[in-house]
Design an enzyme around this catalytic site. Structure first.
Site, short mmCIF file in Angstrom:
data_model
loop_
_atom_site.label_atom_id
_atom_site.label_comp_id
_atom_site.label_asym_id
_atom_site.label_seq_id
_atom_site.Cartn_x
_atom_site.Cartn_y
_atom_site.Cartn_z
N SER A 174 37.11 52.20 59.20
CA SER A 174 35.71 51.81 59.40
C SER A 174 35.06 52.82 60.32
CB SER A 174 35.64 50.42 60.05
OG SER A 174 34.32 50.10 60.46
N TYR A 198 38.40 44.37 66.59
CA TYR A 198 38.15 45.02 65.31
C TYR A 198 38.18 46.53 65.46
CZ TYR A 198 36.07 45.97 60.75
OH TYR A 198 35.84 46.42 59.47
#
Length: 236
Positions: A132, A145
């Site tokens: 990501s 995350y």
């Protein structure tokens, strides 16, 4: 590989980016095994239920796919993950929630790679991990995350060095990928991207397909974000 269809395993394949990857690769002639915990319908690919953070479940999934893996595995796509990045203020973040995110988002790709390696070596295949842009930049309250996706980037280059030259390992770092109707976003949402629009699952699927075939590329993270991480943004 010339005598059989190329074979791919995609985790987190029931919806969103994973489903887009499955659909795209099937359309390109790949045999696809779709792994997920929950399937809403009889979608594309051969569906296998699997919790990628549980090694016994991963081992069972490879056992269930033994017939499909005869001759080797050409591509493993580690897409499964807990997608919601926000976990609240770090001083209130429960260790259980931290561990859960890392278990699915980072330990899962490690376990899948571990059990896929013999099959990948047989086909001189490739791994594509889904990282990501949050591995490189953050919004507040997203520590678990961000750490898991940063770990994916590091795991990618470590595996590339360990498994080469038989197996190539790369990653895709998506930016804002909208899974719904693009018209539901505002003009501002689209315009803030240098390419003029937010991303779609197909954009990530095409990047995965490219890396599956890019024979001189390994250990790399390909950012697919419409240019957002290259855009300077200053409040005026």
């Amino acid at each position: 590989m010339a005598d059989r269809l190329p074979t791919v395993i995609v985790t987190g394949a029931a919806r969103g980016i994973g489903r887009g990857i499955v659909q795209h690769l099937e359309a390109q002639g790949w045999r696809v095994a779709a792994l997920d915990l929950h399937f809403d319908d009889d979608g594309p690919g051969r569906q296998v239920r699997c919790d990628v953070s549980d090694e016994s479940a991963v081992r069972a999934a490879f056992g269930a796919l033994a017939d499909m893996l005869e001759g080797g595995l050409d591509l493993l796509v580690n897409n499964a993950g807990i997608a919601d990045p926000e976990t609240g203020p770090v001083e209130e973040l429960a260790l259980e929630e931290w561990n859960r995110r890392l278990a699915v988002n980072l330990t899962g790709p490690f376990l899948m790679a571990k059990h896929a390696v013999p099959h990948l070596r047989a086909a001189r295949g490739a791994i594509v991990n889904i990282s990501s842009t949050r591995a490189m930049m953050s919004e507040p309250d997203s520590e678990a995350y961000a750490a898991s996706k940063g770990g994916i980037s590091a795991l990618t280059h470590a595996l590339a060095v360990s498994l080469g030259p038989e197996v190539r390992v790369n990653a895709v770092a998506p930016g804002w990928i909208w899974k719904g109707d693009p018209s539901e976003l505002s003009e501002t949402d689209h315009a803030q991207h240098p390419v003029g629009r937010a991303g779609t699952p197909r954009d990530i699927a095409e990047a995965v397909h490219h890396l599956a075939r890019a024979g001189f590329t390994t250990g790399q993270v390909l950012t697919v974000d419409g240019g957002m991480t290259r855009k300077m943004i200053y409040a005026e």
